[in-house]
Design a protein around this motif. Structure first.
Motif, PDB file in Angstrom:
ATOM      1  N   LEU A 283       0.825  -1.201   0.000  1.00  0.00           N
ATOM      2  CA  LEU A 283       0.000   0.000   0.000  1.00  0.00           C
ATOM      3  C   LEU A 283       0.867   1.262   0.000  1.00  0.00           C
ATOM      4  O   LEU A 283       0.608   2.215  -0.742  1.00  0.00           O
ATOM      5  CB  LEU A 283      -0.936  -0.009   1.205  1.00  0.00           C
ATOM      6  N   ASP A 284       1.906   1.239   0.821  1.00  0.00           N
ATOM      7  CA  ASP A 284       2.776   2.416   0.923  1.00  0.00           C
ATOM      8  C   ASP A 284       3.689   2.585  -0.281  1.00  0.00           C
ATOM      9  O   ASP A 284       3.838   3.690  -0.816  1.00  0.00           O
ATOM     10  CB  ASP A 284       3.638   2.315   2.193  1.00  0.00           C
ATOM     11  N   ASN A 285       4.323   1.504  -0.703  1.00  0.00           N
ATOM     12  CA  ASN A 285       5.386   1.602  -1.698  1.00  0.00           C
ATOM     13  C   ASN A 285       4.930   1.439  -3.141  1.00  0.00           C
ATOM     14  O   ASN A 285       5.667   1.784  -4.061  1.00  0.00           O
ATOM     15  CB  ASN A 285       6.480   0.569  -1.401  1.00  0.00           C
ATOM     16  N   ILE A 286       3.735   0.885  -3.331  1.00  0.00           N
ATOM     17  CA  ILE A 286       3.263   0.680  -4.704  1.00  0.00           C
ATOM     18  C   ILE A 286       2.026   1.526  -4.981  1.00  0.00           C
ATOM     19  O   ILE A 286       2.047   2.436  -5.809  1.00  0.00           O
ATOM     20  CB  ILE A 286       2.969  -0.807  -4.973  1.00  0.00           C
ATOM     21  N   TYR A 287       0.951   1.253  -4.260  1.00  0.00           N
ATOM     22  CA  TYR A 287      -0.323   1.909  -4.562  1.00  0.00           C
ATOM     23  C   TYR A 287      -0.258   3.421  -4.330  1.00  0.00           C
ATOM     24  O   TYR A 287      -0.724   4.213  -5.167  1.00  0.00           O
ATOM     25  CB  TYR A 287      -1.450   1.289  -3.741  1.00  0.00           C
ATOM     26  N   GLU A 288       0.298   3.824  -3.195  1.00  0.00           N
ATOM     27  CA  GLU A 288       0.354   5.266  -2.939  1.00  0.00           C
ATOM     28  C   GLU A 288       1.310   5.981  -3.889  1.00  0.00           C
ATOM     29  O   GLU A 288       1.056   7.119  -4.297  1.00  0.00           O
ATOM     30  CB  GLU A 288       0.759   5.533  -1.485  1.00  0.00           C
ATOM     31  N   ARG A 289       2.394   5.330  -4.244  1.00  0.00           N
ATOM     32  CA  ARG A 289       3.323   5.943  -5.195  1.00  0.00           C
ATOM     33  C   ARG A 289       2.648   6.156  -6.552  1.00  0.00           C
ATOM     34  O   ARG A 289       2.800   7.199  -7.184  1.00  0.00           O
ATOM     35  CB  ARG A 289       4.567   5.058  -5.348  1.00  0.00           C
ATOM     36  N   VAL A 290       1.893   5.147  -7.002  1.00  0.00           N
ATOM     37  CA  VAL A 290       1.175   5.276  -8.272  1.00  0.00           C
ATOM     38  C   VAL A 290       0.117   6.367  -8.170  1.00  0.00           C
ATOM     39  O   VAL A 290      -0.067   7.180  -9.092  1.00  0.00           O
ATOM     40  CB  VAL A 290       0.528   3.934  -8.668  1.00  0.00           C
ATOM     41  N   LEU A 291      -0.588   6.427  -7.039  1.00  0.00           N
ATOM     42  CA  LEU A 291      -1.615   7.444  -6.839  1.00  0.00           C
ATOM     43  C   LEU A 291      -1.004   8.843  -6.883  1.00  0.00           C
ATOM     44  O   LEU A 291      -1.561   9.759  -7.514  1.00  0.00           O
ATOM     45  CB  LEU A 291      -2.317   7.202  -5.496  1.00  0.00           C
TER      46      LEU A 291
ATOM     47  N   GLU B 189      -0.135   9.687 -10.509  1.00  0.00           N
ATOM     48  CA  GLU B 189      -1.308   9.945 -11.355  1.00  0.00           C
ATOM     49  C   GLU B 189      -1.985  11.270 -10.991  1.00  0.00           C
ATOM     50  O   GLU B 189      -2.516  11.961 -11.859  1.00  0.00           O
ATOM     51  CB  GLU B 189      -2.308   8.795 -11.218  1.00  0.00           C
ATOM     52  N   LEU B 190      -1.975  11.631  -9.709  1.00  0.00           N
ATOM     53  CA  LEU B 190      -2.627  12.867  -9.274  1.00  0.00           C
ATOM     54  C   LEU B 190      -1.696  14.066  -9.278  1.00  0.00           C
ATOM     55  O   LEU B 190      -2.134  15.209  -9.150  1.00  0.00           O
ATOM     56  CB  LEU B 190      -3.218  12.689  -7.860  1.00  0.00           C
ATOM     57  N   GLY B 191      -0.396  13.780  -9.376  1.00  0.00           N
ATOM     58  CA  GLY B 191       0.574  14.864  -9.373  1.00  0.00           C
ATOM     59  C   GLY B 191       0.666  15.567  -8.039  1.00  0.00           C
ATOM     60  O   GLY B 191       0.736  16.793  -7.962  1.00  0.00           O
ATOM     61  N   THR B 192       0.669  14.806  -6.957  1.00  0.00           N
ATOM     62  CA  THR B 192       0.698  15.393  -5.618  1.00  0.00           C
ATOM     63  C   THR B 192       1.508  14.520  -4.678  1.00  0.00           C
ATOM     64  O   THR B 192       1.879  13.396  -5.024  1.00  0.00           O
ATOM     65  CB  THR B 192      -0.734  15.560  -5.065  1.00  0.00           C
ATOM     66  N   ILE B 193       1.823  15.055  -3.516  1.00  0.00           N
ATOM     67  CA  ILE B 193       2.489  14.300  -2.454  1.00  0.00           C
ATOM     68  C   ILE B 193       1.477  14.047  -1.348  1.00  0.00           C
ATOM     69  O   ILE B 193       0.826  14.976  -0.867  1.00  0.00           O
ATOM     70  CB  ILE B 193       3.699  15.063  -1.879  1.00  0.00           C
TER      71      ILE B 193
END
Length: 454
Positions: A426-434, A437-441
């Motif tokens: 969740l931290d290293n894959i999904y959130e990084r992709v999110l 895609e959203l252009g945010t931190i």
């Protein structure tokens, strides 16, 4: 030396040694000693050794889901839900949903919402699995209890934009059960960890009934009715129940000693799984139980029938503000869905033990699988039922997938391992992709903060 012990382990060991007797009693206890013979007698009557039965090749799908959630500094939350279905013919079906939402609910409310969201995704995937099934014997294995998914109070969730989740879930699950019946697919809920006490309670109910018959010639009618009242309230109002019993004991003394032990046992927590591990000497299964409706569900039915509009309006106040439907349309839909729940076939449950050193599995199937055509609303009390031979078939199908203490079912274990969403993913894959895609931190709350280099 103590300074080198990590994480307070020295104090941990000291506490365990001080409370060893108490801990062992809680972990291993059976019924009250005075009732052991009574329980053992009824347990033998309602415990059935496994029979060897040949089952033709069945097409089996196992389904499970997993969720992961993160809360951010501004109160928004991320929810990733995954569902996976795997068949014994190497078929794989997947589903995933992502939501970012806000809620004023407590952490407990949010957790409740998240678990039900995962269940809905599993139901949607189950419909896809049904379309893949072929052959004369088709089985759908669902991780968890069917009864728990079907019987829950109608209420809105604390999540903005998804207030009607429980209506959606109830509607989808009713349709799934109906479709399984139409296609003659055996849907089975398998719970590897269950704290229910249905089996224990029915054994105890039988013991109390027998004891009341024994006491009847020795007690005045008014006192016997008072004793029955004490029995009725033992779980909901234990202090009141025991005060009635003490009053009767002052008159009848030791005559009420045995039934007093039964009431005390009724007030204790003893899961069916622990009772079975205590008494079972051979692998087997418990007598199937046709589950009744809990007290709250009976009250819901009455309120739903008498005051449908007032009832649903009180349950879905915020949902009515957010919906695009008119109030009349919304309430009509909600009433129809929950009427359908109570019109659904009731659930049959039993416990299955393949190895006396293992933990019993709880098995749920719709009553129509056993040839019983009975609706939820018609079956208010849980009762033992006779098996027409179908339980043996289900047991044989499940035993074919049993692979020892660590693998209660090969398909369900595999789907559980593959669908599980870890914190690392969740931290290293999904959130990084999110973020990409959203252009945010994404910045977590201080309760869950990790270093992030943009």
């Amino acid at each position: 030396m103590n300074d080198q012990l990590p994480k307070f382990i020295d104090l941990f060991i000291k506490e365990i040694r001080r409370k060893r007797k108490e801990f062992n009693h809680i972990l291993e206890r059976g019924p009250i000693d005075a009732l052991l013979k009574d329980f053992n007698k009824l347990f033998i009557e309602h415990w059935h050794p496994l029979q060897k039965e040949f089952i033709e090749d069945a097409h089996i799908f196992a389904i499970d889901g997993s969720v992961g959630s993160r809360e951010y500094w501004n109160g928004a939350r991320l929810l990733v839900s995954r569902a996976l279905a795997i068949s014994n013919r190497r078929e794989r079906l997947r589903n995933l949903e992502v939501r970012i939402f806000r809620s004023r609910g407590s952490e407990e409310d949010i957790h409740w919402y998240i678990s039900h969201k995962s269940e809905l995704l599993e139901v949607w995937l189950a419909f896809e699995a049904l379309d893949r099934m072929k052959g004369s014997k088709n089985v759908l294995l669902i991780d968890g209890s069917l009864y728990g998914r079907l019987v829950h109070p109608p209420e809105e969730t604390p999540v903005e934009g998804d207030r009607t989740l429980l209506i959606d879930l109830a509607e989808a699950f009713c349709k799934l059960l109906s479709e399984c019946r139409r296609r003659n697919v055996i849907i089975v809920g398998v719970s590897k960890d269950s704290r229910v006490e249905n089996f224990r309670d029915l054994l105890l109910k039988r013991m109390i009934s027998d004891e009341l018959k024994r006491l009847e010639p020795y007690m005045e009618t008014e006192d016997l009715n008072l004793l029955k009242k004490s029995i009725h309230f033992i779980k909901d109002r234990p202090n009141y129940s025991l005060s009635l019993l003490r009053k009767l004991k002052s008159k009848y003394g030791n005559l009420l000693g045995h039934i007093g032990n039964m009431l005390m046992e009724n007030a204790r927590s003893l899961p069916d799984s622990q009772l079975i591990r205590y008494f079972a000497e051979v692998p087997g299964y418990s007598t199937p139980i046709l589950l009744g409706l809990p007290e709250w569900a009976r009250r819901e039915i009455t309120a739903l029938e008498k005051y449908p509009k007032k009832y649903m309006s009180s349950k879905f106040r915020y949902a009515l503000l957010e919906t695009d439907m008119s109030e009349e349309e919304f309430i009509e839909r909600a009433v129809n869905v929950y009427n359908r729940v109570f019109e659904s076939s009731t659930i049959v449950t039993y416990h299955l033990l393949f190895d006396i050193h293992d933990v019993p599995l709880r098995i749920d199937v719709p009553s129509w699988v056993l040839g019983i055509d009975k609706r939820m609303k018609d079956n208010l009390e849980s009762v033992f039922i006779e098996d027409p031979g179908v339980v043996g078939t289900i047991n044989s199908i499940l035993r074919a997938g049993y692979a020892g203490l660590r693998n209660y079912n090969i398909l369900l274990k595999r789907v559980d391992e593959e669908v599980r969403l870890t914190n690392k993913d969740l931290d290293n894959i999904y959130e990084r992709v999110l973020e990409k895609e959203l252009g945010t931190i994404l910045t977590h709350t201080r309760r869950y903060r990790r270093v992030r280099i943009p």
